[in-house]
Design an enzyme around this catalytic site. Structure first.
Site, short mmCIF file in Angstrom:
data_model
loop_
_atom_site.label_atom_id
_atom_site.label_comp_id
_atom_site.label_asym_id
_atom_site.label_seq_id
_atom_site.Cartn_x
_atom_site.Cartn_y
_atom_site.Cartn_z
N ASP A 222 0.77 -1.26 0.06
CA ASP A 222 0.03 -0.14 0.05
C ASP A 222 0.82 1.33 -0.01
OD1 ASP A 222 0.79 -0.41 2.49
OD2 ASP A 222 -0.74 0.91 3.34
N GLU A 225 3.19 1.42 2.72
CA GLU A 225 4.31 0.45 2.64
C GLU A 225 4.31 -0.63 3.58
OE1 GLU A 225 7.74 3.55 2.68
OE2 GLU A 225 7.88 2.87 0.41
C1 NOJ Z 1 8.71 2.92 6.73
C2 NOJ Z 1 7.39 3.22 5.84
O1 NOJ Z 1 7.86 4.33 4.84
C3 NOJ Z 1 6.30 3.87 6.77
O2 NOJ Z 1 5.10 4.45 6.07
C4 NOJ Z 1 5.98 2.80 7.78
O3 NOJ Z 1 4.85 3.13 8.39
C5 NOJ Z 1 7.23 2.47 8.21
N1 NOJ Z 1 8.18 1.63 7.56
C6 NOJ Z 1 6.93 1.23 9.42
O4 NOJ Z 1 6.48 0.27 9.11
C1 NOJ Z 2 6.69 7.17 4.32
C2 NOJ Z 2 5.23 7.10 3.38
O1 NOJ Z 2 4.43 5.86 4.28
C3 NOJ Z 2 5.29 6.76 2.24
O2 NOJ Z 2 4.23 6.71 1.53
C4 NOJ Z 2 6.30 7.60 1.43
O3 NOJ Z 2 6.51 7.40 0.28
C5 NOJ Z 2 7.56 7.67 2.22
N1 NOJ Z 2 7.66 7.68 3.44
C6 NOJ Z 2 8.55 8.63 1.55
O4 NOJ Z 2 8.09 10.01 1.79
#
Ligand code: NOJ
Ligand code: NOJ
Length: 465
Positions: A222, A225
């Protein structure tokens, strides 16, 4: 004599420091009253206007950094805890699209925008070239790969992949660029760089569209991520990429492909109906996975399935073609539920006297930016609420101006909320703290500024005569 000298030195110095202290407190008083003028005297719309100018600049500072290839868009400058020094395909596409919207909306503007518009085009050209490079870089999941290093090499560490919103968002940004090129009589660039109409294709947009058209049914990770599945957000941007892509294919006389993209786009559209949950009364983020599904499906704590990603999907996937309007009762119900839920869970929303509501990603979120110690409101999520109300206002404008004005006021409350928590110089982080309200997590998140730009544009469209 010597004593006398010392005494007078002490007196002079002592007096000097008293005088300095006086000047300092004078200055301090003055700047405090300046703050008050700023707070009381500047309207939300004027702040938004100024902040949009700053955002455009901050975004451009994060593209084509000296230590990367031209056209690489960093998510933020932070390199540790978390490391955001990557070109995320999603963030980059959204950011470029926001810049192009800014470019479009300043076409008839005053001379002050000439330099900015030129600078935007330069960055977009760089982005187009960089995108070509990384599309042919060998990665672990091909075109579904979520991010690459800024030198264009692949990122091969463990990560949630593929993320199939990414190629759709890249296609959307480049299709928008093609539209601008087309209306400025630069069709040659479209054919040579963006859409060649050949199969297999060696051009940017067509490659991405082929991937989207043939892979949209497969589960992917999603937008946050975190989970593997079928997501409303991903499907919304896939639908837009395919339907906008079909139009471009037609212009490029690739009619068979146009037909195929349109047909797949309509199928994606039909599948979006499944995300309405009548029992919950809102549009859910991810379809339930089949009970026999084994393996690593990621986080499994998202019990409400309520997520700002749904609103982001509507914003980033909207084509203005009447499909799922913002005034749609299901969309309004989802907007309401998000506000109620985040009002309950964030202490900062219980403090009196602050306008609007601080909005996060989803209620069960635990990601603080560096670890999983607790979720916070996000700048881009709070701005997305504002933008959704502005877009609803625009839909209503002709039919019901009074309701439209109320919706603009509602949108403004979210902008005012972000302004309240923003750094005084206008800088925006990724998050602000759920209890203290201070800016939190990575500084100068490029996507935060893109969200500001699109909210600003949506407001302009809602209020212009
Ligand atoms: C990194 C992801 O980019 C972020 O969206 C996520 O919440 C964290 N990992 C923890 O799973
Ligand atoms: C975490 C977010 O969850 C994700 O959507 C995003 O792409 C990365 N950070 C980088 O900004």
């Amino acid at each position: 004599m010597a004593n006398h000298l010392i005494l007078s030195l002490v007196l002079v110095l002592g007096f000097g420091s008293v005088a300095r202290a006086n000047v300092c407190s004078e200055l301090f008083r003055e700047s405090a009253s300046l703050d008050r003028v700023w707070e009381d005297g500047v309207s939300t719309s004027a702040w938004l206007e100024a902040e949009a100018t700053l955002s455009s600049l901050r975004i451009r500072e994060n593209i084509s950094r000296p230590d990367g290839l031209p056209g690489a868009v960093i998510a933020a400058r932070t390199r540790v805890n978390p490391n955001y020094y990557f070109h995320w395909i999603r963030d980059a596409g959204l950011v470029i699209d926001a810049l192009l919207e800014r470019f479009d909306s300043t076409t008839h503007a005053r001379g002050q925008h000439i330099v900015e518009r030129h600078a935007i085009l330069k960055k977009v050209f760089d982005y187009m070239r960089f995108s070509r490079t990384i599309q042919t870089t060998e990665t672990l999941t091909g075109l579904g790969e979520p991010k690459v290093n800024v030198d264009g090499t692949s990122f091969n560490e463990p990560w949630g992949r593929p993320q199939n919103d990414s190629p759709a968002i890249r296609a959307i940004s480049l299709i928008d660029f093609a539209r601008i090129l087309e209306s400025n009589q630069h069709r040659g660039i479209i054919a040579s760089q963006l859409y060649d109409g050949k199969f297999p294709s060696s051009s940017l947009i067509k490659r991405d569209l082929e991937y989207v058209a043939t892979n949209w049914k497969k589960p992917s990770w999603d937008v946050w991520e975190e989970i593997l599945g079928d997501h409303f957000y991903t499907r919304m941007v896939q639908r837009r990429a395919l339907l906008d892509g079909a139009r471009l294919a037609e212009i490029q006389r690739d009619s068979k492909a146009a037909e195929y993209y349109r047909e797949q786009g309509r199928l994606v559209e039909a599948s979006l109906e499944q995300f309405w949950d009548p029992t919950k009364g809102y549009i859910v983020a991810t379809l339930p996975r089949s009970p026999e599904a084994a393996g690593n499906w990621g986080l499994d704590n998202k019990h409400t399935n309520l997520d700002i990603a749904v609103i982001l999907g509507l914003l980033h996937g909207s084509r203005g073609d009447g499909f799922l309007k913002f005034n749609n009762s299901r969309v309004m119900a989802t907007l309401d539920r998000l506000q109620k839920t985040f009002t309950e869970i964030y202490p900062i929303n219980h403090r009196r006297g602050i306008p609007g509501i601080a909005i996060g990603r989803y209620p069960e979120d635990a990601f603080s930016g560096a670890d999983r110690s607790g979720g916070n409101p996000w700048v881009l999520a709070t701005l997305a609420m504002g933008e959704a109300y502005y877009r609803a206002a625009r839909e209503m404008k002709a039919e019901n101006p009074r309701r439209a004005a109320d919706l603009v006021a509602k949108g403004d409350s979210f902008i005012a909320r972000v302004r309240y928590h923003a750094h005084r110089d206008g800088s925006l982080n990724e998050q602000f703290h759920r209890a203290s309200g201070f800016m939190h997590s990575v500084e100068d998140l490029t996507w935060s500024y893109a969200a500001l730009l699109t909210a600003h544009n949506a407001r302009q469209l809602a209020v212009e005569p």
